[in-house]
Write a protein that holds these residues in place. Sequence first.
Motif, short mmCIF file in Angstrom:
data_model
loop_
_atom_site.label_atom_id
_atom_site.label_comp_id
_atom_site.label_asym_id
_atom_site.label_seq_id
_atom_site.Cartn_x
_atom_site.Cartn_y
_atom_site.Cartn_z
N ALA A 142 -33.59 53.58 90.87
CA ALA A 142 -32.35 52.80 90.74
C ALA A 142 -32.02 52.70 89.26
N ASP A 143 -30.76 52.93 88.92
CA ASP A 143 -30.36 52.95 87.52
C ASP A 143 -29.11 52.10 87.32
N SER A 144 -29.26 51.02 86.56
CA SER A 144 -28.14 50.17 86.13
C SER A 144 -27.31 49.65 87.30
N ILE A 145 -27.99 49.07 88.28
CA ILE A 145 -27.32 48.57 89.48
C ILE A 145 -26.62 47.24 89.19
N VAL A 146 -25.34 47.21 89.50
CA VAL A 146 -24.52 46.00 89.32
C VAL A 146 -23.96 45.60 90.68
#
Length: 228
Positions: free
Chosen positions: A11-15
């Motif tokens: 998971a990368d930079s989940i907003v």
Amino acid sequence: MVNGTPALIRADSIVKNYPQGDGGELQILRGMSLDIHEGEALCILGSSGAGKSTFLQILGTLDRPQSGQLFFNEHNLLEMGDEELSLFRNEKMGFVFQFHHLLAEFTALENVMIPCRIAGESVRDARDKATELLYQMGLGSRIEHYPSQLSGGELQRVAIARALVRRPKVLFADEPTGNLDMQNSQRIQDLFFELKERMGLALVVVTHDLTFAQKFPKILRMKDGQWV
């Protein structure tokens, strides 16, 4: 990467935001990143409202973020349509929640068979897999019982069997012992680690129970939608 091995889930930079009645947005996740590797056991610890359950649901593709990326074995999950993602999730991921979510009109055996039947497996194959797993859970004498006839600990073991019947790569658990007494809670906690070793699972557990969390080799703490 660990020793040159790509992450099972990345998971990368989940907003994640939720709309408010005044037209604004409530920030739940503020750029969360995480790598989960095959066979890894990790715990996400935090108080109520920290965003840990929301993050778990996004990792398990039960919800979608506003922005960020999510990969499984380098495949971009957020590019999949809902139907494709549902089939993928049924094969690769298992879920256990604080509430067992068993269907009251089905027996323990029938509840555990459901993921196999959704995947198109025959009744016979689904029954054989579900029966074997329920016996491994110590529920061999309870397979024809309905949820109303089972104790809290037994209900959660049935739910775990249902989550694992298709031999997923990762098991996600959200406060899985939150509704159990101390004895049953301890038994379920031990069961998670036994199953992880036996089946080679990655295990990701969300909890606010520090005692449970301390059994994990890796603990990550969340507060206000970010790591601390």
